[in-house]
Design a protein around this motif. Sequence first.
Motif, PDB file in Angstrom:
ATOM      1  N   LEU A  40      15.461 -21.601  76.762  1.00  0.00           N
ATOM      2  CA  LEU A  40      15.205 -21.337  78.167  1.00  0.00           C
ATOM      3  C   LEU A  40      13.750 -21.452  78.639  1.00  0.00           C
ATOM      4  O   LEU A  40      13.506 -22.036  79.697  1.00  0.00           O
ATOM      5  CB  LEU A  40      15.742 -19.931  78.489  1.00  0.00           C
ATOM      6  CG  LEU A  40      16.172 -19.640  79.894  1.00  0.00           C
ATOM      7  CD1 LEU A  40      17.078 -20.700  80.466  1.00  0.00           C
ATOM      8  CD2 LEU A  40      16.871 -18.291  79.937  1.00  0.00           C
ATOM      9  N   PRO A  41      12.763 -20.936  77.931  1.00  0.00           N
ATOM     10  CA  PRO A  41      11.394 -20.889  78.473  1.00  0.00           C
ATOM     11  C   PRO A  41      10.845 -22.209  79.012  1.00  0.00           C
ATOM     12  O   PRO A  41      10.296 -22.244  80.115  1.00  0.00           O
ATOM     13  CB  PRO A  41      10.566 -20.374  77.297  1.00  0.00           C
ATOM     14  CG  PRO A  41      11.527 -19.523  76.527  1.00  0.00           C
ATOM     15  CD  PRO A  41      12.838 -20.265  76.635  1.00  0.00           C
ATOM     16  N   ALA A  42      11.001 -23.294  78.291  1.00  0.00           N
ATOM     17  CA  ALA A  42      10.459 -24.581  78.747  1.00  0.00           C
ATOM     18  C   ALA A  42      11.136 -25.057  80.029  1.00  0.00           C
ATOM     19  O   ALA A  42      10.490 -25.671  80.885  1.00  0.00           O
ATOM     20  CB  ALA A  42      10.616 -25.632  77.654  1.00  0.00           C
ATOM     21  N   GLN A  43      12.410 -24.727  80.193  1.00  0.00           N
ATOM     22  CA  GLN A  43      13.147 -25.169  81.383  1.00  0.00           C
ATOM     23  C   GLN A  43      12.728 -24.418  82.642  1.00  0.00           C
ATOM     24  O   GLN A  43      12.905 -24.922  83.748  1.00  0.00           O
ATOM     25  CB  GLN A  43      14.651 -24.995  81.182  1.00  0.00           C
ATOM     26  CG  GLN A  43      15.236 -25.887  80.117  1.00  0.00           C
ATOM     27  CD  GLN A  43      16.747 -25.750  80.063  1.00  0.00           C
ATOM     28  OE1 GLN A  43      17.450 -26.032  81.026  1.00  0.00           O
ATOM     29  NE2 GLN A  43      17.249 -25.309  78.910  1.00  0.00           N
ATOM     30  N   ILE A  44      12.200 -23.219  82.488  1.00  0.00           N
ATOM     31  CA  ILE A  44      11.862 -22.417  83.676  1.00  0.00           C
ATOM     32  C   ILE A  44      10.373 -22.146  83.802  1.00  0.00           C
ATOM     33  O   ILE A  44       9.946 -21.412  84.695  1.00  0.00           O
ATOM     34  CB  ILE A  44      12.646 -21.079  83.683  1.00  0.00           C
ATOM     35  CG1 ILE A  44      12.289 -20.214  82.474  1.00  0.00           C
ATOM     36  CG2 ILE A  44      14.141 -21.357  83.745  1.00  0.00           C
ATOM     37  CD1 ILE A  44      12.881 -18.825  82.514  1.00  0.00           C
ATOM     38  N   GLY A  45       9.582 -22.747  82.921  1.00  0.00           N
ATOM     39  CA  GLY A  45       8.130 -22.597  83.006  1.00  0.00           C
ATOM     40  C   GLY A  45       7.658 -21.186  82.717  1.00  0.00           C
ATOM     41  O   GLY A  45       6.768 -20.663  83.379  1.00  0.00           O
ATOM     42  N   SER A  46       8.251 -20.575  81.734  1.00  0.00           N
ATOM     43  CA  SER A  46       7.885 -19.209  81.373  1.00  0.00           C
ATOM     44  C   SER A  46       7.605 -19.139  79.874  1.00  0.00           C
ATOM     45  O   SER A  46       8.111 -19.942  79.100  1.00  0.00           O
ATOM     46  CB  SER A  46       9.023 -18.250  81.715  1.00  0.00           C
ATOM     47  OG  SER A  46       8.708 -16.939  81.304  1.00  0.00           O
ATOM     48  N   ALA A  47       6.810 -18.177  79.506  1.00  0.00           N
ATOM     49  CA  ALA A  47       6.568 -17.927  78.092  1.00  0.00           C
ATOM     50  C   ALA A  47       7.776 -17.201  77.509  1.00  0.00           C
ATOM     51  O   ALA A  47       8.827 -17.140  78.136  1.00  0.00           O
ATOM     52  CB  ALA A  47       5.301 -17.099  77.918  1.00  0.00           C
ATOM     53  N   ARG A  48       7.594 -16.591  76.389  1.00  0.00           N
ATOM     54  CA  ARG A  48       8.676 -15.896  75.685  1.00  0.00           C
ATOM     55  C   ARG A  48       9.438 -14.929  76.585  1.00  0.00           C
ATOM     56  O   ARG A  48       8.854 -14.175  77.351  1.00  0.00           O
ATOM     57  CB  ARG A  48       8.070 -15.141  74.503  1.00  0.00           C
ATOM     58  CG  ARG A  48       9.103 -14.737  73.487  1.00  0.00           C
ATOM     59  CD  ARG A  48       8.483 -13.929  72.406  1.00  0.00           C
ATOM     60  NE  ARG A  48       8.298 -12.572  72.943  1.00  0.00           N
ATOM     61  CZ  ARG A  48       7.635 -11.614  72.335  1.00  0.00           C
ATOM     62  NH1 ARG A  48       7.063 -11.844  71.189  1.00  0.00           N
ATOM     63  NH2 ARG A  48       7.528 -10.428  72.858  1.00  0.00           N
TER      64      ARG A  48
END
Length: 180
Positions: A87-95
């Motif tokens: 999920l993180p890469a798809q929503i531009g968030s870290a862990r």
Amino acid sequence: MELYKGRPENTDGRQEREIRVYDCLDKLGIEYERTDHEHADTMEACNEIDEVLNVLICKNLFLCNRQKTDFYLLMMPGNKPFKTKELPAQIGSARLSFASEEFMVEYLDIHPGAVSVMGLMNDTDNHVRLLIDEDVLKGEYIGCHPCVNTSSLKIRTKDIVETFLPAVHHDMTVVKLTGE
């Protein structure tokens, strides 16, 4: 378990948060079917409910970033495993991790086991970003709780996306989860 059209005739003993869901759906002209049941706070408990509603109940996960400043409601098929790393890469968030009950109640007015897209009607300041796995959108219907885990609803996916979400001022981000 029986299947009913619309809200319960008698609302005695029902929580206010549940009644607000029915009020919202009725005001928006969204048709829904409902079944009442014992507490269903695990996906295993939802299997029998799936059969009554003839729909796959969504797995709804309430997540946050490490700093607890960004919150997400992830809707995904109940039978698909959740792998945090997808999920993180798809929503531009870290862990990401699971958010605490405190934030769940504060932002969605929901307790663990009853997390649902319906809780977004309580998030008037848009603290929570909705993430929907693309496979959820492929189904004609979505199964969800009306902010309590003693009832379940069957609502057209189109009504959630085109009517409910705009009415509660929330957008959605479509994600692709493989469960691998």
